[in-house]
Structure formats: structure tokens, C-alpha cells
Design an enzyme around this catalytic site. Structure first.
Site, short mmCIF file in Angstrom:
data_model
loop_
_atom_site.label_atom_id
_atom_site.label_comp_id
_atom_site.label_asym_id
_atom_site.label_seq_id
_atom_site.Cartn_x
_atom_site.Cartn_y
_atom_site.Cartn_z
NE ARG A 143 -9.49 -2.97 -4.06
CZ ARG A 143 -9.07 -2.42 -2.95
NH1 ARG A 143 -8.14 -2.64 -2.27
NH2 ARG A 143 -9.89 -1.07 -2.34
CG ASP A 197 -0.46 -2.45 6.79
OD1 ASP A 197 -1.84 -2.70 7.22
OD2 ASP A 197 -0.52 -1.28 6.48
CE1 TYR A 234 -10.21 2.31 6.22
CE2 TYR A 234 -9.36 3.30 8.16
CZ TYR A 234 -9.14 3.08 6.85
OH TYR A 234 -7.80 3.42 6.33
CE LYS A 235 -8.34 -0.65 4.10
NZ LYS A 235 -6.99 -0.41 4.05
CG PHE A 260 -2.13 1.02 1.30
CD1 PHE A 260 -3.30 0.74 0.62
CD2 PHE A 260 -1.86 1.89 2.22
CE1 PHE A 260 -4.23 1.65 0.68
CE2 PHE A 260 -3.09 2.79 2.22
CZ PHE A 260 -4.24 2.47 1.28
C1 LIG Z 1 -6.23 0.68 4.27
C2 LIG Z 1 -4.86 0.40 4.51
C3 LIG Z 1 -4.19 1.32 5.22
C4 LIG Z 1 -4.75 2.80 5.64
O1 LIG Z 1 -3.98 3.55 6.24
P1 LIG Z 1 -4.76 4.88 7.28
O2 LIG Z 1 -3.53 5.35 7.98
O3 LIG Z 1 -5.55 4.11 8.24
O4 LIG Z 1 -5.43 5.61 6.31
C5 LIG Z 1 -2.64 1.35 5.47
N1 LIG Z 1 -2.11 0.19 4.81
C6 LIG Z 1 -2.77 -0.95 4.14
C7 LIG Z 1 -2.13 -1.92 3.72
C8 LIG Z 1 -4.22 -0.52 3.92
O5 LIG Z 1 -4.90 -1.50 3.40
#
Ligand SMILES: *Cc1c(COP(=O)(O)O)cnc(C)c1O
Length: 426
Positions: free
Chosen positions: A386, A207, A232-233, A128
Site C-alpha cells: 500500500r 467509517d 491519526y491517519k 476493516f
Molecule cells: C484505522 C481504522 C480504524 C481504527 O480503529 P481504532 O479503533 O481507532 O483502532 C477503524 N476502522 C477503519 C476503517 C480504519 O481504517
């Protein structure tokens, strides 16, 4: 058409599904809306709505500042304990705090300090972007003494484990990876990577944003050092609900938090002038937690714990296979490719489909004027559609309808009428 690819068959699968009743725990106002984006923002659990309303009305409205002692001060740790049960950690190893990005910063900083003398960091090119930005920024702040090396995926779908093992040496301070890749859904073998790292004395920071709540995670079992993840996912904590972090017991005392705020102090309400770090996991807090945002999380986590990670994973795999079989049956000769691993055990809970018109196809899927209803997927550059499967509320019928709609859009080129310019949030 083959009987397996009918609406009746999809409905039969729903009738046999032991998790189906959980769908009623969520606010579903429009049953014709097919939501396949729970991997970006989970649906609203009805009990979370009630819980948040009470937090506003009673805890804030009536009890005012007294709520700090009654609920709020320990909330981050209490909910951390719940998350620990979902990710195979000890209850004192997890805490709710900040955003995933900020937590990644804090833990990566701590890891690099601890590994003083080693100068390489490994991640991959499927990670990400925020995770990579954080590491790039950290390297700059630490005086450009470290370098970030990205493991290149040979196909943009999977990681080459042999290549990873070639990259790991005694100069590696930290390996930081997403457990499930946000685009392709590739699922790393946490145990294998951790072993590789530890064999050369390096630390690993996971992560878990795209795996927590949908893929069984066993941090203790894998001997994992550090982890972060968002709520939140698949955890359905609500937009912007705060993230969590995990630090293995043995590292908690030695790992430094670069953001020494008052909430990480031994006793914030002493208001003394010199920071004394808190014992245990609380030292990784910084400032006042977003209490209202956290309050939706408790009932949301209860749903996951009630359903159980094994049943959730089983349904996720079964629905993913079902989706892929529909795609193979209907779409394989129509310019659609699968951008996710073929093997179920190497895949998270979303499926990426590739098509050169992916962006406009996503537009057509969510347009109420097209087909029988609205389908919400999400689009990821440059050509990924997706489709997220969230087993607590996704039904087989929804998957069936979504793929039928996709088939209609592609077969009849219904995407032609949309502009190619991208929305700000996709
Ligand atoms: C959704 C997601 C994030 C989100 O990061 P925020 O700092 O909470 O916005 C980070 N890393 C991964 C791999 C994600 O899927």
C-alpha cells in the site's frame, strides 16, 4: 526514457504545486526518507509538537486541575466543530471521543435499538476487520437476534452496487461500510448508498477513517445518519489520538448510548446517583477524554482547513494518477498488478499494488542498505503493497523515487534475501 518519467519532470510538478509549502509545516528530519504511510499514521505537524508541549507544561504542569474549566472540558466539542467543517456536518453533530472501534460500537448499538424489529445488518468483505468484529460482538450481546450479511466484492477491489441494492430490503436495520476501503482504496458513493438505505427505511453508519482529511465528505449533503472516523491517519493527530463520531441532529435525542458514563451526563460534577443524559452530541461521551493526546489535534486540523479539501483532493488525484502512470510505464510486465480502482473518482488516496512477493518487497523498500534511501509503504495481507499519498507533505519527487526503487528491487529480485516470517505490526 520518455521525458515525463524523469526526476526533472517530478521536480517540475513539485514547483507547480500550490500545496507544496505545507510540507514545511511537518517535522521532516531526514529528507531522504520517503514516507508513503500517512494513511496509517500521519506525520508530525510542527505546531502540534509545540501545542502538546504547552499542554503538558502549562495546562497540566502549571495550571493543574484548573485547566479542566479553562480548556479541557469543552475541548472534545470544540475540535468536533473543526472536524464538522471537514466532513460537511453541522457543528453540533460531531464530537471527539474514544477510539473508532468504540464509537462504532456505540452508534451501531444505538441504531439497532432504534430499528427494533429489523434483524439484518449489511457490511462488506472489504471492510476493516475491527468494524466487523464490533458488529459480531454486538450481535452476540443483543441475544443473537440479528444477522450480519457481507456484500462480496467480485474482485477484492470494488463493490458491486447492483448487488448491494438487491440485498437491501425492509428487514435491514443498518448498513455499515468504510467510505474508503483500507486495502483497495475503493471509494463508495455516499449519496447513492444512503439513498438506497433510506428507500427501505434502513440507517447507514459510515467509517470515514480512510477518507477524512483527504477525500471531500459531505455528510449533510448525502443525508448521512451516523459516522465515525479516526484522527491519526490523514488528519495527522498523532499515534492513538482519539476518534470522532457524528450523529445527525434528528437522531441525537432518540439514539441511545450503551456506555452511560459520567461524561455523557447532563452535569458530571453534580455527582448525583442517577444518570440523566446530556443534551445533544455530548451524550455520546463516556469517560474522561485523553486530554494530552487530543491537544495535538487542533493545529493538525487547522492545516487541513487552511489547505482546503478541494485542493487536497485535486493534488491527491493528480499524484495518484502520476504514480499509476509510472507503474504502468515501468512495472506492468514485471508481475505487478494494481489492486485499486482504475477510476480516480472511485478511489481514495492510497494505491495498492499487488505482487506475489509483496511482503519481502516492502522489507527491501524500507531497508537502508537497498537503493538510495528508505521508502516506507505498508504491507497488507496477502499480497498488497500500500502506498499512501498524503497531499500536505507527499511530493512528486518522493513518488518518483519510490517507484524507481520498487522497479530496481523487482527487476533485480533484491527481495530474495529477506525472511518470509511477518513482523508483529506490518
Ligand atoms: C484505522 C481504522 C480504524 C481504527 O480503529 P481504532 O479503533 O481507532 O483502532 C477503524 N476502522 C477503519 C476503517 C480504519 O481504517
Amino acid at each position: 526514457m520518455n521525458k515525463l518519467y524523469t526526476l526533472e519532470h517530478a521536480r517540475a510538478l513539485d514547483r507547480e504545486d500550490s500545496l507544496a509549502p505545507f510540507r514545511e509545516e511537518f517535522l521532516i528530519k531526514d529528507p531522504s526518507l520517503i514516507y508513503l504511510d500517512g494513511n496509517s499514521l500521519g506525520r508530525l505537524p510542527l505546531k502540534a509538537e509545540e501545542h502538546m508541549e504547552r499542554a503538558i507544561r502549562e495546562q497540566w504542569g502549571e495550571n493543574l486541575i484548573r485547566s479542566w474549566n479553562e480548556h479541557w472540558y469543552t475541548q472534545s466539542e470544540q475540535l468536533g466543530k473543526q472536524i464538522a467543517r471537514i466532513i460537511g456536518a453541522h457543528p453540533d453533530e460531531v464530537i471527539i471521543s474514544d477510539s473508532t472501534s468504540v464509537n462504532l460500537y456505540k452508534l451501531a448499538y444505538g441504531a439497532l435499538q432504534l430499528m427494533e424489529g429489523r434483524t439484518e445488518i449489511i457490511s462488506d468483505d472489504m471492510n476493516f476487520p475491527s468494524d466487523l468484529y464490533i458488529i459480531q460482538g454486538l450481535i452476540k450481546q443483543l441475544g443473537a437476534r440479528h444477522s450480519l450479511r457481507l456484500l462480496n466484492s467480485p474482485d477484492g477491489i470494488s463493490a458491486d452496487m447492483r448487488e448491494l441494492s438487491r440485498l437491501v430490503n425492509h428487514n435491514i436495520a443498518l448498513i455499515t461500510l468504510s467510505h474508503v476501503a483500507y486495502k483497495s482504496s475503493y471509494l463508495y458513493d455516499m449519496e447513492q448508498v444512503t439513498e438506497l438505505a433510506h428507500a427501505k427505511g434502513a440507517l447507514v453508519l459510515w467509517d470515514l477513517s480512510h477518507s477524512v482529511g483527504v477525500v471531500p465528505v459531505n455528510l449533510n449533503g448525502a443525508g448521512a445518519d451516523l459516522a465515525v472516523g479516526c484522527t491519526y491517519k490523514y488528519l495527522n493527530g498523532g499515534p492513538g489520538s482519539p476518534a470522532f463520531l457524528y450523529v445527525k441532529r434528528e437522531l441525537q435525542e432518540r439514539l441511545e448510548n450503551p456506555i452511560q458514563g459520567w461524561f455523557g451526563d447532563l452535569n458530571p460534577f453534580d455527582f448525583h446517583l442517577h444518570y440523566r443524559e446530556s443534551e445533544g452530541i455530548r451524550k455520546f461521551l463516556a469517560g474522561t477524554p485523553p486530554v494530552i493526546s487530543i491537544s495535538g489535534l487542533e493545529p493538525a486540523l487547522d492545516l487541513i482547513l487552511d489547505a482546503g479539501m478541494d485542493r487536497i483532493r485535486q493534488k491527491s488525484e493528480s499524484q495518484s494518477e502520476y504514480l499509476l502512470s509510472l507503474v504502468r510505464e515501468l512495472l506492468s510486465d514485471k508481475g505487478i498488478g494494481v489492486g485499486s480502482p482504475v477510476l480516480s473518482e472511485r478511489r481514495g488516496s492510497h494505491i495498492s499494488l499487488k505482487h506475489k512477493e509483496a511482503y519481502r518487497i516492502c522489507k527491501a523498500l524500507s531497508d537502508p542498505e537497498v537503493g538510495d534511501g528508505v521508502v516506507i509503504p505498508d504491507f497488507r495481507e496477502p499480497n498488497n503493497i500500500r502506498l499512501g499519498i498524503s497531499p500536505l507533505y507527499t511530493s512528486y519527487e518522493e513518488i518518483y523515487r519510490a517507484i524507481m526503487q520498487l522497479n530496481e528491487i523487482i527487476t533485480n529480485e533484491l527481495y530474495e534475501k529477506y525472511a518470509l516470517t511477518r513482523d508483529r505490526v506490518t
